[in-house]
Design a protein around this motif. Structure first.
Motif, mmCIF file in Angstrom:
data_model
loop_
_atom_site.group_PDB
_atom_site.id
_atom_site.type_symbol
_atom_site.label_atom_id
_atom_site.label_comp_id
_atom_site.label_asym_id
_atom_site.label_seq_id
_atom_site.Cartn_x
_atom_site.Cartn_y
_atom_site.Cartn_z
ATOM 1 N N PRO A 141 0.945 -1.143 0.123
ATOM 2 C CA PRO A 141 -0.036 -0.117 -0.115
ATOM 3 C C PRO A 141 0.955 1.184 0.048
ATOM 4 O O PRO A 141 0.433 2.225 -0.588
ATOM 5 N N ALA A 142 1.915 1.236 0.691
ATOM 6 C CA ALA A 142 2.884 2.470 0.574
ATOM 7 C C ALA A 142 3.662 2.774 -0.271
ATOM 8 O O ALA A 142 4.016 1.597 -1.074
ATOM 9 N N HIS A 143 4.206 3.866 -0.691
ATOM 10 C CA HIS A 143 5.255 4.216 -1.721
ATOM 11 C C HIS A 143 6.431 4.089 -1.093
ATOM 12 O O HIS A 143 7.131 4.906 -1.166
ATOM 13 N N ASN A 144 6.903 2.519 -0.666
ATOM 14 C CA ASN A 144 8.230 2.629 0.094
ATOM 15 C C ASN A 144 9.179 1.707 -1.113
ATOM 16 O O ASN A 144 8.704 1.661 -2.278
ATOM 17 N N ALA A 145 10.238 1.473 -0.754
ATOM 18 C CA ALA A 145 11.261 0.708 -1.745
ATOM 19 C C ALA A 145 10.720 -0.416 -2.285
ATOM 20 O O ALA A 145 10.724 -0.724 -3.347
ATOM 21 N N ALA A 146 10.200 -1.167 -1.412
ATOM 22 C CA ALA A 146 9.495 -2.688 -2.201
ATOM 23 C C ALA A 146 8.433 -2.335 -3.187
ATOM 24 O O ALA A 146 8.379 -3.047 -4.104
ATOM 25 N N PHE A 147 7.561 -1.411 -2.984
ATOM 26 C CA PHE A 147 6.342 -0.852 -3.806
ATOM 27 C C PHE A 147 7.105 -0.400 -4.988
ATOM 28 O O PHE A 147 6.678 -0.962 -6.085
ATOM 29 N N TRP A 148 8.123 0.400 -5.133
ATOM 30 C CA TRP A 148 8.812 0.855 -6.199
ATOM 31 C C TRP A 148 9.567 -0.289 -6.928
ATOM 32 O O TRP A 148 9.601 -0.109 -8.272
ATOM 33 N N ASP A 149 10.477 -1.023 -6.201
ATOM 34 C CA ASP A 149 10.700 -2.317 -6.838
ATOM 35 C C ASP A 149 9.757 -3.088 -7.719
ATOM 36 O O ASP A 149 10.114 -3.422 -9.012
ATOM 37 N N LEU A 150 8.420 -3.326 -7.227
ATOM 38 C CA LEU A 150 7.695 -3.828 -7.939
ATOM 39 C C LEU A 150 7.056 -2.842 -9.246
ATOM 40 O O LEU A 150 6.926 -3.716 -10.321
ATOM 41 N N VAL A 151 6.760 -1.768 -9.093
ATOM 42 C CA VAL A 151 6.681 -1.121 -10.205
ATOM 43 C C VAL A 151 7.563 -0.787 -11.327
ATOM 44 O O VAL A 151 7.194 -0.904 -12.440
ATOM 45 N N HIS A 152 8.873 -1.009 -10.862
ATOM 46 C CA HIS A 152 9.993 -0.962 -11.800
ATOM 47 C C HIS A 152 10.098 -2.107 -12.520
ATOM 48 O O HIS A 152 11.173 -2.146 -13.475
ATOM 49 N N ARG A 153 9.319 -3.298 -12.379
ATOM 50 C CA ARG A 153 9.477 -4.353 -13.159
ATOM 51 C C ARG A 153 8.855 -4.194 -14.578
ATOM 52 O O ARG A 153 9.218 -4.759 -15.544
ATOM 53 N N PHE A 154 8.107 -3.100 -14.759
ATOM 54 C CA PHE A 154 7.323 -2.706 -16.031
ATOM 55 C C PHE A 154 8.632 -1.977 -16.801
ATOM 56 O O PHE A 154 9.108 -0.799 -16.425
ATOM 57 N N PRO A 155 8.671 -2.487 -17.974
ATOM 58 C CA PRO A 155 10.020 -1.989 -18.781
ATOM 59 C C PRO A 155 9.973 -0.600 -18.938
ATOM 60 O O PRO A 155 11.109 0.011 -19.161
ATOM 61 N N LYS A 156 8.795 0.081 -19.231
ATOM 62 C CA LYS A 156 8.639 1.618 -19.672
ATOM 63 C C LYS A 156 8.454 2.312 -18.393
ATOM 64 O O LYS A 156 7.766 3.561 -18.699
ATOM 65 N N ALA A 157 8.718 1.969 -17.046
ATOM 66 C CA ALA A 157 8.214 2.697 -16.076
ATOM 67 C C ALA A 157 8.794 3.996 -15.773
ATOM 68 O O ALA A 157 8.273 5.187 -15.763
ATOM 69 N N GLU A 158 10.176 4.108 -16.202
ATOM 70 C CA GLU A 158 11.063 5.583 -16.005
ATOM 71 C C GLU A 158 10.374 6.366 -17.111
ATOM 72 O O GLU A 158 10.076 7.711 -16.858
ATOM 73 N N ARG A 159 10.218 5.933 -18.295
ATOM 74 C CA ARG A 159 9.723 6.703 -19.400
ATOM 75 C C ARG A 159 8.438 7.264 -19.290
ATOM 76 O O ARG A 159 7.901 8.384 -19.276
ATOM 77 N N ALA A 160 7.455 6.425 -18.657
ATOM 78 C CA ALA A 160 6.192 6.957 -18.348
ATOM 79 C C ALA A 160 6.008 7.667 -17.125
ATOM 80 O O ALA A 160 5.191 8.714 -17.299
ATOM 81 N N GLU A 161 6.766 7.536 -16.207
ATOM 82 C CA GLU A 161 6.853 8.595 -15.083
ATOM 83 C C GLU A 161 7.309 9.970 -15.549
ATOM 84 O O GLU A 161 6.599 10.883 -15.256
ATOM 85 N N GLY A 162 8.238 10.068 -16.417
ATOM 86 C CA GLY A 162 8.430 11.256 -17.141
ATOM 87 C C GLY A 162 7.478 11.890 -18.083
ATOM 88 O O GLY A 162 7.296 12.946 -18.138
ATOM 89 N N TYR A 163 6.796 11.022 -18.861
ATOM 90 C CA TYR A 163 5.770 11.372 -19.638
ATOM 91 C C TYR A 163 4.672 12.296 -18.772
ATOM 92 O O TYR A 163 4.327 12.985 -18.916
ATOM 93 N N LEU A 164 4.315 11.489 -17.827
ATOM 94 C CA LEU A 164 3.182 11.979 -16.783
ATOM 95 C C LEU A 164 3.469 13.259 -16.045
ATOM 96 O O LEU A 164 2.892 14.167 -15.957
ATOM 97 N N GLU A 165 4.856 13.172 -15.673
ATOM 98 C CA GLU A 165 5.558 14.696 -15.170
ATOM 99 C C GLU A 165 5.526 15.564 -16.133
ATOM 100 O O GLU A 165 5.202 16.832 -15.851
ATOM 101 N N GLY A 166 5.776 15.267 -17.339
ATOM 102 C CA GLY A 166 5.639 16.345 -18.498
ATOM 103 C C GLY A 166 4.388 16.742 -18.683
ATOM 104 O O GLY A 166 4.150 18.148 -18.661
ATOM 105 N N VAL A 167 3.501 16.197 -18.878
ATOM 106 C CA VAL A 167 1.999 16.498 -19.043
ATOM 107 C C VAL A 167 1.414 17.210 -17.749
ATOM 108 O O VAL A 167 0.823 18.217 -18.118
ATOM 109 N N SER A 168 1.779 16.805 -16.601
ATOM 110 C CA SER A 168 1.491 17.518 -15.316
ATOM 111 C C SER A 168 1.963 19.029 -15.511
ATOM 112 O O SER A 168 1.309 19.805 -15.301
ATOM 113 N N ALA A 169 3.384 18.925 -15.750
ATOM 114 C CA ALA A 169 3.942 20.332 -15.702
ATOM 115 C C ALA A 169 3.514 21.299 -16.844
ATOM 116 O O ALA A 169 3.050 22.328 -16.639
ATOM 117 N N ALA A 170 3.024 20.745 -18.146
ATOM 118 C CA ALA A 170 2.625 21.508 -19.263
ATOM 119 C C ALA A 170 1.112 22.071 -18.948
ATOM 120 O O ALA A 170 0.760 23.076 -19.227
#
Length: 178
Positions: A141-170
């Motif tokens: 449930p928490a955004h802790n290290a174990a959580f992010w280890d799970l999320v980053h199994r998705f191959p395009k995780a960093e790319r998607a995070e950057g995309y969403l940050e860019g959309v939010s900023a724009a």
């Protein structure tokens, strides 16, 4: 050829008139009820026509979202099998229109996942990333290290995070984590 008279307003419809509302009419579902917001100045006939129009629009939205929600649930299952096999099956996955500060949310207690309908216009790999993010909350449930280890199994995780940050900023949005 004259227009046929509008049907009577169903008992499950709440009409809320406003003196401040000048031109727009909107509607939303509130449980089993439908709330229609309209200007105070409309006649009874205009009111009945608008109610009928808004009920038709809501039904079209509901029928579209049912298909999309089913596909979303199937996609979540596919992503879980591929990237997060230890995650329990979500009970529901659906699009919602009331998330203005998040891309998605998860309630681990009832295994429900909701994604902002703003994601519908984004690339599929971004939607997939948000699904994986919310699926990971089913076990962590928490955004802790174990959580992010799970999320980053998705191959395009960093790319998607950057995309969403860019959309939010724009868009000038100050969005929380998903």
């Amino acid at each position: 050829m004259a227009d046929s008279p509008p049907r009577p307003i169903p008992p499950y419809v709440d009409i809320r008139r406003s003196k401040r509302r000048k031109r727009t009419v909107s509607a939303y579902r509130d449980g089993e009820r439908v709330v229609v917001l309209m200007p105070d100045r409309l006649s009874a006939a205009e009111e009945a026509r608008w109610v009928e129009t808004m009920l038709q629009r809501l039904e079209r939205q509901r029928s579209r979202s049912r298909v999309s929600d089913e596909k979303l649930l199937a996609r979540a299952h596919e992503l879980a099998c591929r990237h997060l096999p230890e995650v329990p099956e979500p009970a529901s996955v659906r699009w919602v229109s009331n998330q203005n500060r998040r891309w998605g949310s998860c309630t681990p207690a009832d295994r429900s996942i909701r994604l902002s309908d703003r994601l519908q216009s984004m690339p599929a790999w971004v939607v997939d990333y948000v699904l994986v993010h919310e699926l990971a909350h089913l076990v962590e449930p928490a955004h802790n290290a174990a959580f992010w280890d799970l999320v980053h199994r998705f191959p395009k995780a960093e790319r998607a995070e950057g995309y969403l940050e860019g959309v939010s900023a724009a868009a000038g949005l100050n969005l929380d984590d998903f």
